[in-house]
Motif scaffolding. Structure first.
Motif, PDB file in Angstrom:
ATOM      1  N   LEU A 120       0.700  -1.156  -0.036  1.00 25.32           N
ATOM      2  CA  LEU A 120       0.092   0.042  -0.010  1.00 25.32           C
ATOM      3  C   LEU A 120       0.837   1.254  -0.107  1.00 25.32           C
ATOM      4  CD1 LEU A 120      -2.697   1.249  -0.004  1.00 25.32           C
ATOM      5  CD2 LEU A 120      -2.762   0.989   2.472  1.00 25.32           C
ATOM      6  N   THR A 121       1.767   1.007   0.727  1.00 22.26           N
ATOM      7  CA  THR A 121       2.958   2.446   1.034  1.00 22.26           C
ATOM      8  C   THR A 121       3.423   2.478  -0.550  1.00 22.26           C
ATOM      9  OG1 THR A 121       3.531   1.984   3.174  1.00 22.26           O
ATOM     10  CG2 THR A 121       5.118   3.268   1.812  1.00 22.26           C
ATOM     11  N   ILE A 124       0.864   4.171  -2.732  1.00 19.99           N
ATOM     12  CA  ILE A 124       0.725   5.550  -2.128  1.00 19.99           C
ATOM     13  C   ILE A 124       1.634   6.390  -2.694  1.00 19.99           C
ATOM     14  CG2 ILE A 124       0.587   7.218  -0.162  1.00 19.99           C
ATOM     15  CD1 ILE A 124      -0.696   5.044   1.468  1.00 19.99           C
ATOM     16  N   GLU A 125       3.133   5.962  -2.853  1.00 19.07           N
ATOM     17  CA  GLU A 125       4.109   6.904  -3.165  1.00 19.07           C
ATOM     18  C   GLU A 125       3.746   6.947  -4.721  1.00 19.07           C
ATOM     19  OE1 GLU A 125       7.636   4.855  -2.252  1.00 19.07           O
ATOM     20  OE2 GLU A 125       7.739   5.689  -0.038  1.00 19.07           O
ATOM     21  N   ALA A 126       3.656   5.819  -5.397  1.00 21.00           N
ATOM     22  CA  ALA A 126       3.181   5.891  -6.722  1.00 21.00           C
ATOM     23  C   ALA A 126       2.044   7.172  -7.155  1.00 21.00           C
ATOM     24  CB  ALA A 126       2.741   4.743  -7.799  1.00 21.00           C
ATOM     25  N   LEU A 128       1.639   9.698  -5.375  1.00 20.02           N
ATOM     26  CA  LEU A 128       1.869  10.955  -4.927  1.00 20.02           C
ATOM     27  C   LEU A 128       2.787  11.408  -6.034  1.00 20.02           C
ATOM     28  CD1 LEU A 128       3.085  10.313  -1.334  1.00 20.02           C
ATOM     29  CD2 LEU A 128       1.328  11.740  -1.930  1.00 20.02           C
ATOM     30  N   ASP A 129       3.619  10.599  -6.789  1.00 22.30           N
ATOM     31  CA  ASP A 129       4.214  11.093  -7.836  1.00 22.30           C
ATOM     32  C   ASP A 129       3.477  11.600  -8.916  1.00 22.30           C
ATOM     33  OD1 ASP A 129       6.706  10.373  -6.488  1.00 22.30           O
ATOM     34  OD2 ASP A 129       6.595   8.273  -7.465  1.00 22.30           O
ATOM     35  N   GLY A 133       3.760  19.375  -7.347  1.00 26.20           N
ATOM     36  CA  GLY A 133       4.476  19.336  -6.185  1.00 26.20           C
ATOM     37  C   GLY A 133       3.661  20.029  -4.987  1.00 26.20           C
ATOM     38  N   GLU A 134       3.087  21.145  -5.389  1.00 27.17           N
ATOM     39  CA  GLU A 134       1.950  21.930  -4.585  1.00 27.17           C
ATOM     40  C   GLU A 134       0.942  20.988  -3.974  1.00 27.17           C
ATOM     41  OE1 GLU A 134       1.055  26.520  -4.695  1.00 27.17           O
ATOM     42  OE2 GLU A 134      -0.483  25.070  -5.733  1.00 27.17           O
ATOM     43  N   ARG A 136       1.020  17.966  -3.591  1.00 29.39           N
ATOM     44  CA  ARG A 136       1.483  16.685  -2.947  1.00 29.39           C
ATOM     45  C   ARG A 136       1.763  17.170  -1.390  1.00 29.39           C
ATOM     46  NH1 ARG A 136       4.901  14.790  -6.806  1.00 29.39           N
ATOM     47  NH2 ARG A 136       6.588  16.284  -6.154  1.00 29.39           N
ATOM     48  N   VAL A 137       2.319  18.575  -1.462  1.00 26.35           N
ATOM     49  CA  VAL A 137       2.638  19.150  -0.176  1.00 26.35           C
ATOM     50  C   VAL A 137       1.397  19.358   0.664  1.00 26.35           C
ATOM     51  CG1 VAL A 137       3.450  21.241   0.964  1.00 26.35           C
ATOM     52  CG2 VAL A 137       4.793  20.169  -0.608  1.00 26.35           C
ATOM     53  N   PHE A 139      -1.431  17.380   0.507  1.00 31.09           N
ATOM     54  CA  PHE A 139      -1.822  16.232   0.804  1.00 31.09           C
ATOM     55  C   PHE A 139      -1.145  15.652   1.809  1.00 31.09           C
ATOM     56  CE2 PHE A 139      -2.103  11.524   0.517  1.00 31.09           C
ATOM     57  CZ  PHE A 139      -3.448  11.203   0.395  1.00 31.09           C
ATOM     58  N   LEU A 140       0.055  15.731   1.940  1.00 32.40           N
ATOM     59  CA  LEU A 140       0.985  15.070   2.988  1.00 32.40           C
ATOM     60  C   LEU A 140       0.841  16.040   4.213  1.00 32.40           C
ATOM     61  CD1 LEU A 140       4.095  14.113   1.198  1.00 32.40           C
ATOM     62  CD2 LEU A 140       2.293  12.539   2.489  1.00 32.40           C
ATOM     63  N   TYR A 143      -2.645  14.781   5.621  1.00 29.02           N
ATOM     64  CA  TYR A 143      -2.774  13.542   6.211  1.00 29.02           C
ATOM     65  C   TYR A 143      -1.508  12.683   6.476  1.00 29.02           C
ATOM     66  CZ  TYR A 143      -6.946  14.330   3.555  1.00 29.02           C
ATOM     67  OH  TYR A 143      -8.136  14.960   3.213  1.00 29.02           O
ATOM     68  N   LEU A 174      -7.598  10.133  -5.605  1.00 27.29           N
ATOM     69  CA  LEU A 174      -7.178   9.052  -4.945  1.00 27.29           C
ATOM     70  C   LEU A 174      -8.166   7.704  -5.095  1.00 27.29           C
ATOM     71  CD1 LEU A 174      -5.006   7.645  -2.732  1.00 27.29           C
ATOM     72  CD2 LEU A 174      -6.503   8.749  -0.911  1.00 27.29           C
TER      73      LEU A 174
ATOM     74  N   TYR B  17       9.652  12.459  -0.071  1.00 34.47           N
ATOM     75  CA  TYR B  17       8.360  13.108   0.086  1.00 34.47           C
ATOM     76  C   TYR B  17       8.256  14.279   1.401  1.00 34.47           C
ATOM     77  CZ  TYR B  17       6.780   9.688  -3.241  1.00 34.47           C
ATOM     78  OH  TYR B  17       7.006   9.038  -4.229  1.00 34.47           O
ATOM     79  N   GLU B  20      10.579  17.218   0.895  1.00 27.82           N
ATOM     80  CA  GLU B  20       9.836  17.999  -0.092  1.00 27.82           C
ATOM     81  C   GLU B  20       8.869  19.043   0.924  1.00 27.82           C
ATOM     82  OE1 GLU B  20       7.035  16.390  -2.961  1.00 27.82           O
ATOM     83  OE2 GLU B  20       7.577  17.938  -4.537  1.00 27.82           O
TER      84      GLU B  20
END
Lengths: 185, 321
Positions: A120-121, A124-126, A128-129, A133-134, A136-137, A139-140, A143, A174, B17, B20
């Protein structure tokens, strides 16, 4: 004191390493923990427990960068505390963040059995890619760090409303991303 | 429970990540009305400051602080600050004219929660004379604690304090985190440590958690406690690290009270750690005086320091030479 010197203190088994770590990153660690727990005292205790975790991990670990390594430990310790604390009540930023995700993660009781966390990780990484960039920031920050919308808005230079809309779109993406991979059907 | 699993899995995403996120600087989006907004905000601050009796200090002028000043910085001046230090009944705060400006900052590779300076003078000058670099302002805007109005809560720059140390001790750096600041300490004989100037609230919290409640922690098991004739309390206890001994007492001198908290490692699980019932592995001092509250953490002793040495620690007001 720079990260290399702090890590060198950990390798020397000097307790000053903890003092220097706290001087430099204590506020950031408390912020991560507080957003998950919503309680300053518990956050303080979790950060102290995380420092013990860092002490046990270095050596042999020689993390670079140090801050994300420490943040990860703080998050794990805080989540454990959160689960213990919230057997009866729900009230933190983390609750709100996680409730938002419930909608896009369809109810599948077999997921835990079918999909190892590591897989799953990787998924998720895939995912996120695929984000900008904005996004992704945003979202992270929501969450991973469980930060409220207004704080995220301040940090990424957008309005709170804009952040909210972006998160709705990202969650939608997602959901379809995971569905396409037959993770939650 | 899928969201919990998701959260756990998300927690394991790669460092790249997190890096970043922690180093992210948004693109600058400056449009005309923002400039007008800034001007309007400056005007409001000046009017409010004048009517409410604020003491506003504008970095970039002559660097002096104090007095009743209401001024607006000159943005064209080199290194001039673009923030005000405000002092009123709500305490000391730092207010940026345009905090969003420093959301962009420069390239910020590693985000830190405190700012580090080599000397007290460098620290004071950087803040009061507007010599902070853009990335430092970005750290302040993003990470320093703020009040309800969004102003950054800061220490009293009219009365800064430095540690008064036993002979041979010197400060190695100053770390600033808003209302509090700390110093690295070193002596030629190898003793090192940190010295923290605290707000009363943060001091009390630390004192409660790390001193008063220490033996109530789940991870600590007390095996024996005894009070010696000289009033010292000795506590033997175990943790995951091994068996330890703690000695606590207070020292009083020249209007200040210092609480001494010594730790001795008696038997350690980790063979790399030195064990001794004679030489403390660490000493924590909690000091209270009319000037404020502080605590110090000291390490790397080759012999147990005397009480005369410990009582030499104090807080003294910083004066520029």
């Amino acid at each position: 004191m720079n990260d290399e010197k702090i890590i060198a203190l950990f390798f020397e088994r000097s307790e000053q390493a903890i003092a220097e770590l706290d001087r430099k990153y204590g506020a950031a660690c408390r912020s991560v923990s507080f957003h998950i727990l919503g309680n300053r005292e518990d956050a303080e205790e979790c950060v102290n427990d995380a420092y013990l975790g860092v002490w046990n991990a270095i050596p042999p670990a020689k993390p670079h960068p140090l801050l994300s390594f420490v943040c990860r430990i703080v998050r794990n310790v805080s989540l454990k505390r959160y689960e213990y604390n919230t057997a009866v009540k729900r009230n933190s930023h983390y609750d709100l963040a996680i409730e938002e995700l419930e909608d896009c993660l369809a109810s599948s009781s077999t997921v835990e059995a079918e999909l190892a966390k590591q897989e799953l990780t990787a998924l998720i990484e895939a995912f996120l890619d695929t984000l900008s960039g904005e996004d992704r920031v945003i979202f992270l920050r929501r969450y991973w760090f469980a930060e409220p919308y207004n704080e995220i808005a301040e940090k990424v230079g957008l309005s709170e409303k804009n952040v909210s809309v972006r998160l709705v779109r990202i969650r939608k993406r997602l959901r379809s991303y995971l569905s396409e991979r037959e993770v939650f059907v | 429970m899928t969201s919990k699993l998701f959260s756990r899995a998300l927690g394991d995403v790669g460092d790249r990540y997190l890096e970043e996120v922690l180093s992210y600087t948004p693109k600058k989006k400056k449009i005309a009305w923002v400039r007008w907004g800034i001007l309007a905000a400056c005007f409001c601050v000046v009017v409010t400051g004048a009517t409410a009796g604020y003491r506003m200090i504008s970095p970039g002028g002559d660097g002096s602080i104090g007095g009743d000043i209401s001024s607006v910085y000159d943005p064209s001046g080199e290194n001039s600050g673009d923030y005000k230090l405000i002092a009123d009944e709500n305490g000391f705060r730092l207010l940026f004219d345009d905090p969003n400006c420093y959301q962009i900052g420069g390239e910020m590779q590693v985000i830190v929660a405190t700012l580090s300076f080599e000397t007290m003078k460098e620290f004071k000058d950087a803040v009061t004379k507007g010599l902070l670099e853009d990335w430092e302002k970005a750290v302040i805007v993003r990470l320093f604690p703020k009040d309800a109005t969004g102003a950054v809560k800061i220490c009293d720059f009219d009365h800064l304090y430095v540690p008064k140390l036993p002979a041979g001790g010197e400060t190695t750096d100053v770390c600033w985190g808003g209302e509090t600041y700390s110093f690295g300490l070193a002596w030629e004989n190898g003793i090192t440590g940190t010295f923290h100037y605290q707000t009363k609230e943060s001091f009390d919290r630390r004192y409660q958690e790390e001193y008063l409640d220490f033996f109530q922690k789940d991870t600590v098991t007390v095996t024996k406690t005894e009070t010696l004739a000289d009033g010292k309390t000795v506590t033997y206890y175990t943790t995951r690290a091994g068996e330890l001994m703690n000695v606590r007492y207070t020292l009083t001198s020249e209007g200040q009270i210092i609480t001494v908290d010594k730790t001795f490692r008696l038997r350690m699980e980790n063979p790399e750690l030195t064990e001794s019932s004679e030489v403390p592995s660490g000493i924590r001092l909690y000091g209270t005086s009319s000037d404020g509250v502080w605590y110090a953490s000291l390490y790397h002793f080759s012999a147990e320091p005397t009480d005369e040495w410990l009582i030499s620690f104090a807080l003294e007001e910083y004066t520029e030479e």
